[in-house]
Design an enzyme around this catalytic site. Structure first.
Site, short mmCIF file in Angstrom:
data_model
loop_
_atom_site.label_atom_id
_atom_site.label_comp_id
_atom_site.label_asym_id
_atom_site.label_seq_id
_atom_site.Cartn_x
_atom_site.Cartn_y
_atom_site.Cartn_z
CD GLU A 189 2.92 5.62 5.01
OE1 GLU A 189 3.06 4.15 5.22
OE2 GLU A 189 2.63 5.92 6.51
CG ASP A 197 -2.05 0.84 1.55
OD1 ASP A 197 -2.36 1.50 1.11
OD2 ASP A 197 -1.89 2.15 2.41
CG ASP A 201 2.05 -0.59 5.05
OD1 ASP A 201 1.89 -0.52 4.25
OD2 ASP A 201 1.06 0.29 5.73
CE1 TYR A 204 -2.58 0.84 10.86
CE2 TYR A 204 -4.30 -1.43 11.17
CZ TYR A 204 -2.87 -0.50 11.07
OH TYR A 204 -1.74 -0.61 12.59
#
Length: 603
Positions: free
Chosen positions: A457, A83, A86, A234
């Site tokens: 990220e 994704d 991670d 999430y």
């Protein structure tokens, strides 16, 4: 200075269906959109899970990973994409990213091909759709996640070293997930349109799975995060009504089946399609996308009895666009949008509360956002990693932040990764080229720190929509090249390896190639293909002494004259000059993928 785009894992750019007509006065911004597009696609290769393709994996610091995904549950879930920073394969944002990639191809196929990135974009789509086909083994079963977010986020290790849980999660009739089943249906329907000219059998297969998933989503209704509570931290869902309309709209575009247009009309009020006026388009909220897609149906051909409801969808789409353009009486957003090509098609303008907007204004707004990403911001900082000279060096990404297994073969343990690599002050040893990071806050402030995951990220959902946007901007704002006699450097060429049937358009070489697969047969268990290539002079001048490079050719060829140099061919002896607008063709036979045809030189 105000930021033109909100970066986060929850809010992304709307798909880049953004340009006005070719006659617009284009102004180059100084940013190389072609280069940014090429880099953006590299990010998807960095996020690949599974067995990496031999000879076609450009991100060399990555290796094979997740090779047993799904096996404990008795299903093959090897492949797909991680994704973000991670190693969880979250189905909802992955499907959204594939839908966005496919929408970019559907609207801007020629522009992407002209940037020599059509094959790479189709590859990126297929890496996702191949996985979705595996994840949908039965009509009413869909595997929607591999890996556990909690255990994964407690470890900092390379994908190749994973020691965290690879538990797989599914939805079925007893544990429904209409939102994720419908989004996956939308991704497969959009991808089926993108692949239809190049691989009709694959396109039909995608469409079959899409229709099954839509029926599953609509018949057995429920939110997927109720069935899979662990995902709520999430990627929680705000509801599934928008995804049902989104999938139906894409299926109508893919099939022309009036069942799907009737569905979005009959359910327009109950599912919120004509009721919600939104200021967001994201992996979780698809209403703006639905409204734009159905406005396109209205503007392209209309559907008579359904026009009155489609006009309501159109009104909501225009509300969103006016909000994007800061012309909505204060009820505005800071995001780009879609629509100007559609307006240009109908020679229309956008009427906002604060004034009329012409199609080219939408394109200029989109350009301003892209330029902001690429460095036109108060910090002169590129938020697309690898683009320019000043970009994030401490990206929150496990694989990028730890030395590659090719250089450091010993496994990196869960806590060892945190202790030795996560806290390092040095730059990441691997540059994750093309990653769009979270970006600055509302005050244009950005802290390039590995532990600042909100800003450093990247994610699939944020990168997916950029392909269409960058391809369109490259097409609209490039500086035309002259066709004066010269040799053409290899890196200038667009005519590269392509899927069968790809139509090549080049910005530098004056020859356009059209590839067609004309025949296929089996011999001794192997498939063979007859390829026809039509070469056309698209320049205003006659061409002589044309030399073509044909690489990856394994069979016989007719219609060109070989030279003493390997893989180099010339005009056949009966052609001396190729006049403007004239064309000739040649044929070759081989098994496997098509050969790579490119211009080397001409006069």
């Amino acid at each position: 200075m105000r930021s033109f785009i909100v970066y986060s894992n929850a809010v992304t750019l709307l798909v880049a269906v953004l340009a006005g007509p070719a006659s617009l006065a284009a102004t180059a911004s100084g940013y190389d959109y072609k280069d940014a597009l090429a880099k953006n696609l590299l990010f998807f290769e960095a996020q690949r899970s599974g067995k990496l393709p031999a000879g076609d994996q450009r991100v060399q610091w990555r290796g094979d990973s997740g090779l047993n995904d799904g096996f404990p549950q008795g299903v093959d879930l090897v492949g797909g994409y991680y994704d973000s920073g991670d190693h969880v394969k979250f189905g909802l944002p992955m499907a959204f990213a594939v839908t966005m990639l496919s929408w970019g191809v559907i609207e801007f196929e020629k522009e992407i091909a002209a940037s020599n990135q059509l094959e790479r974009t189709l590859d990126a789509i297929k890496w996702g759709t191949d996985y979705f086909l595996k994840a949908h083994p039965q009509p009413n079963v869909l595997w929607v996640q591999v890996g556990d977010g909690d255990t994964d986020h407690h470890c900092w290790e390379r994908a190749e070293d994973m020691t965290t849980s690879r538990t797989a999660y599914k939805i079925d009739t007893g544990h429904p997930g209409s939102d994720i089943a419908a989004e996956t249906a939308a991704a497969l329907a959009a991808a089926s349109i993108a692949f239809k000219p190049y691989n009709s059998s694959y396109s039909k297969l995608l469409l079959l799975h899409s229709e099954q998933l839509f029926s599953f989503a609509d018949t057995f209704r429920g939110q997927y995060d109720d069935s899979i509570p662990s995902v709520q931290v999430y990627y929680p869902s705000s509801g599934y009504s928008d995804e049902l309309l989104w999938a139906a709209a894409w299926l109508y575009h893919a099939t022309d089946d009036r069942y799907y247009i009737k569905y979005v009309v009959d359910n327009s009020a109950s599912l919120g399609g004509t009721g919600w006026a939104v200021r967001e388009f994201s992996w979780d909220n698809k209403y703006a996308g639905v409204q734009v897609l159905l406005a396109k149906v209205l503007m392209e051909d209309g559907t008579d009895a359904y026009d009155s409801v489609l006009k309501q969808y159109q009104a909501k789409a225009e509300f969103f666009l006016c909000a994007c353009l800061q012309k909505n009486n204060g009820y505005n957003v800071q995001m780009t949008s879609v629509y100007s090509d559609y307006l240009s098609m109908t020679k229309g303008n956008l009427n906002c509360p604060e004034g009329q907007v012409q199609p080219q204004e939408i394109l200029k707004f989109a350009q301003s956002q892209a330029d902001y990403i690429l460095g036109k911001n108060p910090s002169s900082f590129s938020y697309l990693v690898g683009y320019g000279n000043n970009y994030p060096a401490h990206v929150h990404h496990r694989g990028a932040s730890i030395q590659s297994t090719h250089l450091l073969a010993s496994p990196i343990g869960c806590t060892q990764g945190f202790e030795q690599w996560f806290t390092r002050q040095e730059s990441n040893p691997n540059v994750i080229v093309g990653a769009l990071v979270g970006g600055p806050n509302q005050q244009d402030e950005f802290s390039d720190q590995r532990n600042n995951y909100e800003q450093t990220e990247p994610s699939l959902a944020a990168n997916g929509p950029l392909v269409g946007l960058l391809a369109k901007l490259d097409s609209a704002y490039q500086v035309p090249e002259s066709y004066s006699p010269r040799s053409v450097a290899k890196e200038d060429l667009v005519a590269k390896k392509s899927p069968a049937g790809e139509h090549h358009q080049t910005n530098y070489a004056p020859v356009e190639f059209a590839h067609t697969l004309t025949h296929t047969w089996m011999s001794n268990g192997a498939s063979y293909y007859r390829h026809k290539v039509v070469a056309k002079n698209i320049s205003p001048k006659p061409i002589t002494q044309l030399r073509l490079s044909i690489e990856n050719l394994t069979g016989p060829l007719w219609g060109l004259s070989p030279t003493s140099q390997k893989n180099l061919y010339e005009f056949p002896h009966w052609i001396k000059v190729l006049k403007p607008g004239s064309q000739f063709d040649f044929v070759y036979v081989q098994g496997g993928p098509p050969a790579t045809v490119s211009v080397v030189s001409y006069h």
